[in-house]
Design a protein around this motif. Structure first.
Motif, mmCIF file in Angstrom:
data_model
loop_
_atom_site.group_PDB
_atom_site.id
_atom_site.type_symbol
_atom_site.label_atom_id
_atom_site.label_comp_id
_atom_site.label_asym_id
_atom_site.label_seq_id
_atom_site.Cartn_x
_atom_site.Cartn_y
_atom_site.Cartn_z
ATOM 1 N N CYS A 153 -16.837 27.884 6.480
ATOM 2 C CA CYS A 153 -17.258 28.684 5.129
ATOM 3 C C CYS A 153 -16.613 30.033 5.034
ATOM 4 N N VAL A 160 -23.061 21.981 4.424
ATOM 5 C CA VAL A 160 -23.468 22.335 5.506
ATOM 6 C C VAL A 160 -24.894 21.861 5.980
ATOM 7 N N CYS A 175 -20.011 27.058 9.707
ATOM 8 C CA CYS A 175 -20.303 28.564 9.266
ATOM 9 C C CYS A 175 -18.629 29.018 9.257
ATOM 10 N N PHE A 220 -23.718 30.011 0.683
ATOM 11 C CA PHE A 220 -22.716 28.890 0.747
ATOM 12 C C PHE A 220 -23.497 27.568 1.704
#
Lengths: 343, 125
Positions: free
Chosen positions: A35, A124, A32, A113
């Motif tokens: 991103c 992810v 995370c 994302f």
């Protein structure tokens, strides 16, 4: 994600002795944050690039001073300036909605994302409903935009918010229908499956097949309208609505709308890359994630190019294009894709 | 499977936290010298007349209604598209019927003039 967990297990001593919750949670958090770094970095580059692109298209130089080489640090300087700006909320504004709106717009775009396939193992989480998820969560932004327009207690903002909502919902339908033409031959909503269906030669990319070639342009136009870019930028038409739904926002809250706009530009370009341009596939001399980002950035450049080339549409023209041109074409394309998949 | 969706929650949480931290940093270093004039809604320097929360154009509402119908349709078509190749021609014909019903709806709205921003009869008045 799985790749990241593997790397952590191999490289970090004692990682497999951690409690299981942490073993699962840490890679998630790390992915995370990676991103988040990307979401912060891409607008930084894209905003600078847009100013340079626009400048050179108009035979100017654009920012040249901050940071030395072609003003590369201009966006950072602007960011610092916005951090230092006073935060003004109009007197009779709906304070709660006003403060919540940037959060909804940004978090909605950011959460999309999760399913972007940057590479074979660089994703992810490859949700099995990836395409549906991305369509659903990226339209969360509309709610934030209406909230911003309504809460500002400003006529321009309300008009901008309402226009944005009408426009985004209108263009969502042809977009998702056009995406179906990719889903039908692949038979899956997962982003990685869609990329894998385009492996092999370049001509396996969906953009080089007749039905999906047309679908690509519908998706491109539809997503262009969904991120409110020219020629579909009537929600923030400067000449009539000042700045549309974010007229009353200043300082950091405005910065988040701006950040979200550029992050969304990248997001929809990445979506089009995944669906039609072969995702992370490319000649072997560059790794997959580089190809993915390069293709997405090329589409972002096309968006900028259009902005400095085309005039803005009127509201009625905008609705006309969506409902009377794109929607019937999208229906025909879905049926054509179905027929092609069966014969 | 459920764990995959935990990623979404982590992203939403970190996104919110990112905004919160930035606003916190900003609130510590920015000036705040408010005056009554600064808090007036921006209308190019004029004092605003009346409330901005007015009755807006009904067309927005009509488009929202049409959108809901077609969005539900698309939501039904997504699973249809996933299993399309397994089901073969049956899926194609059923999808054709489903789309045809909605195209009738689209044709109706089109003929009524509701897909135009300014409806023809309003223009004549």
């Amino acid at each position: 994600m799985e790749y990241l967990r593997e790397v952590l297990t191999r490289q970090v001593g004692g990682y497999d002795q951690l409690p299981e919750v942490l073993q699962i949670f840490l890679p998630m958090l790390l992915a995370c944050l990676l991103c988040l770094g990307l979401v912060a970095l891409i607008p930084l580059i894209a905003i600078w690039a847009e100013r340079k692109v626009s400048a050179h298209m108009q035979d100017r130089l654009g920012p040249m001073r901050v940071g030395g080489w072609h003003g590369w640090a201009q966006t950072i300087a602007d960011g610092v300036k916005l951090l230092l700006k006073e935060d003004i909320i109009p007197a009779q504004a709906d304070r709660l909605l006003f403060k919540l709106a940037p959060l909804v717009v940004f978090a909605g775009g950011f959460a999309a994302f999760v399913v972007l396939p940057f590479g074979e193992s660089f994703i992810v989480s490859d949700l099995n409903i990836g395409v549906l998820y991305i369509a659903a969560i990226s339209s969360l932004g509309v709610v934030g935009i209406i909230m911003a327009g309504w809460a500002s207690n400003n006529k321009y903002a309300l008009f901008g918010g309402m226009r944005a909502a009408a426009q985004i919902v209108s263009y969502e339908i042809p977009t998702v229908l056009a995406i179906l033409t990719v889903v039908i031959p692949v038979g899956s909503l997962s982003m990685q499956e869609i990329v894998k269906a385009q492996s092999g030669s370049v001509f396996n990319w969906f953009i080089f097949q007749p039905v999906t070639f047309l679908a690509f342009w519908i998706v491109f136009l539809g997503t262009l309208a969904e991120v409110n870019r020219t020629p579909f930028d009537i929600p923030e038409a400067e000449s009539e609505l000042v700045a549309g739904y974010h007229t009353e926002y200043s300082g950091m809250r405005f910065a988040f709308f701006f950040l979200a706009e550029y992050a969304n530009m990248f997001l929809v370009s990445a979506l089009a890359t995944t669906l039609f341009l072969g995702g992370w596939h490319g000649p072997g001399f560059l790794p997959g994630p580089v190809w993915f980002i390069l293709k997405a950035m090329a589409l972002v450049f096309v968006q900028m190019w259009l902005r400095w080339t085309l005039p803005r549409l009127r509201v009625d023209q905008l609705m006309h294009v969506s409902w009377k041109v794109l929607l019937p074409i999208a229906f025909v394309l879905v049926l054509a894709a179905g027929t092609l998949a069966l014969i | 499977m459920t764990l995959q969706f935990a990623n979404v929650l982590v992203f939403l949480g970190v996104g919110a936290l990112f905004i919160f931290v930035n606003l916190l940093i900003s609130s510590l270093i920015r000036p705040s010298k408010y005056s009554e004039e600064k808090l007036i809604p921006y209308e190019c320097g004029e004092n605003p007349v009346g409330s901005p929360w007015i009755k807006f154009n009904i067309r927005f509402y009509v488009f929202a209604l049409i959108f809901i119908i077609f969005d539900v349709e698309v939501a039904f078509l997504l699973p249809w598209a996933v299993v399309f190749k397994d089901l073969g021609w049956i899926a194609f014909i059923e999808g054709l019927i489903f789309i045809a019903i909605l195209v009738v709806g689209l044709a109706y709205v089109w003929a009524k003039g509701d897909l135009q921003w300014v409806r023809p009869e309003e223009r004549h008045q």
